[in-house]
Design a protein around this motif. Structure first.
Motif, mmCIF file in Angstrom:
data_model
loop_
_atom_site.group_PDB
_atom_site.id
_atom_site.type_symbol
_atom_site.label_atom_id
_atom_site.label_comp_id
_atom_site.label_asym_id
_atom_site.label_seq_id
_atom_site.Cartn_x
_atom_site.Cartn_y
_atom_site.Cartn_z
ATOM 1 N N ASP A 73 0.858 -1.185 0.000
ATOM 2 C CA ASP A 73 0.000 0.000 0.000
ATOM 3 C C ASP A 73 0.892 1.232 0.000
ATOM 4 N N ALA A 74 0.290 2.409 0.093
ATOM 5 C CA ALA A 74 1.046 3.660 -0.009
ATOM 6 C C ALA A 74 1.383 4.267 1.343
ATOM 7 N N SER A 75 1.123 3.560 2.426
ATOM 8 C CA SER A 75 1.363 4.115 3.751
ATOM 9 C C SER A 75 2.855 4.267 4.030
ATOM 10 N N ASP A 76 3.259 5.447 4.503
ATOM 11 C CA ASP A 76 4.660 5.642 4.890
ATOM 12 C C ASP A 76 5.026 4.772 6.076
ATOM 13 N N VAL A 77 4.082 4.544 6.970
ATOM 14 C CA VAL A 77 4.362 3.769 8.184
ATOM 15 C C VAL A 77 4.771 2.343 7.846
ATOM 16 N N GLY A 78 4.264 1.790 6.736
ATOM 17 C CA GLY A 78 4.544 0.407 6.374
ATOM 18 C C GLY A 78 5.881 0.175 5.717
ATOM 19 N N MET A 79 6.676 1.209 5.531
ATOM 20 C CA MET A 79 7.973 1.040 4.878
ATOM 21 C C MET A 79 8.995 0.442 5.840
#
Length: 243
Positions: free
Chosen positions: A100-106
């Motif tokens: 997904d595009a979430s920054d937190v998931g990087m």
């Protein structure tokens, strides 16, 4: 299952006249694999779900096209050159277990050498972060980048958008030569000068940031006076002062 390697699909958009740089993280993963949706623009911040270009379109009355065409991308390039604005997102790549595009998931994040680009383009005096200091946001990563290089931000204004500055050392003859488009005459490392650069942490131009906008006292006061205005209108007013 192996994590998805989310690489940035665009090289930094930089040119010698640029005085400001927009700094974000990564576009949605579909831009990396080239699976664009109808309404996406094949350029930086081109997601149909993003709000940066709609905000700038409203501020400057650009009459932008929102479609996957060369004309739409060229409109944005022409605007940026005219306003002397470059783009250099700070994340080069990251891994994701959830696509997904979430920054937190990087995870396992690799940063671009933004300080190196700043030395190479000496007219840049302002960084416009598309987000603040929350985890994995552009200001958050830039602070890490500065710390790794023995530098830090100085607070100028703690009101949203927060404004900082820092001194960029021009540390050797090679840096000076590159910034002036010449071959270095010497290679000894000698601190020669510093350059002061301002950073502005804008409210992120994404739907996910709408809740944060709604919690701001300035937004609440605006809504009392003008109930018809929304969170995008608030960003338009904020961004207008810095672009």
């Amino acid at each position: 299952m192996a994590p998805f390697l989310h690489t940035h699909p665009y090289e930094p958009f930089l040119f010698k006249e640029a005085t400001k740089l927009i700094v974000g993280t990564l576009p949605p993963p579909r831009f990396t694999i080239g699976d664009l949706k109808e309404g996406d623009v094949d350029f930086c911040y081109g997601s149909r779900d993003g709000q940066l270009w709609p905000i700038l379109d409203e501020i400057f009355k650009l009459n932008l096209k929102f479609e996957t065409t060369e004309e739409a991308a060229q409109q944005r390039i022409d605007f940026l050159r005219q306003r002397k604005i470059g783009i250099c997102d700070i994340v080069a790549s990251a891994e994701r277990t959830k696509i997904d595009a979430s920054d937190v998931g990087m995870e396992n994040i690799q940063l671009r050498n933004l300080l190196g680009y700043l030395r190479e383009y000496p007219n840049v005096n302002t960084l416009l972060f598309t987000g603040g200091n929350s985890k994995n946001g552009p200001e958050y990563f830039f602070r890490r980048h500065l710390k790794e290089n023995g530098l830090r931000l100085r607070l100028l204004s703690n009101e949203v958008p927060r404004i900082h500055e820092f001194d960029l050392p021009i540390t050797n003859a090679l840096d000076i030569a590159i910034s002036r488009g010449r071959q270095p005459l010497v290679s000894a490392k000698t601190e020669i000068s510093t350059r002061q650069i301002k950073t502005v942490s804008l409210i992120a131009p994404s739907g996910a940031a709408n809740r944060a906008v709604g919690s701001l006292q300035a937004y609440k006061e605006m809504k009392k006076q003008h109930p018809e205005l929304n969170t995008i209108d608030f960003r338009v007013l904020q961004y207008k002062a810095f672009f």
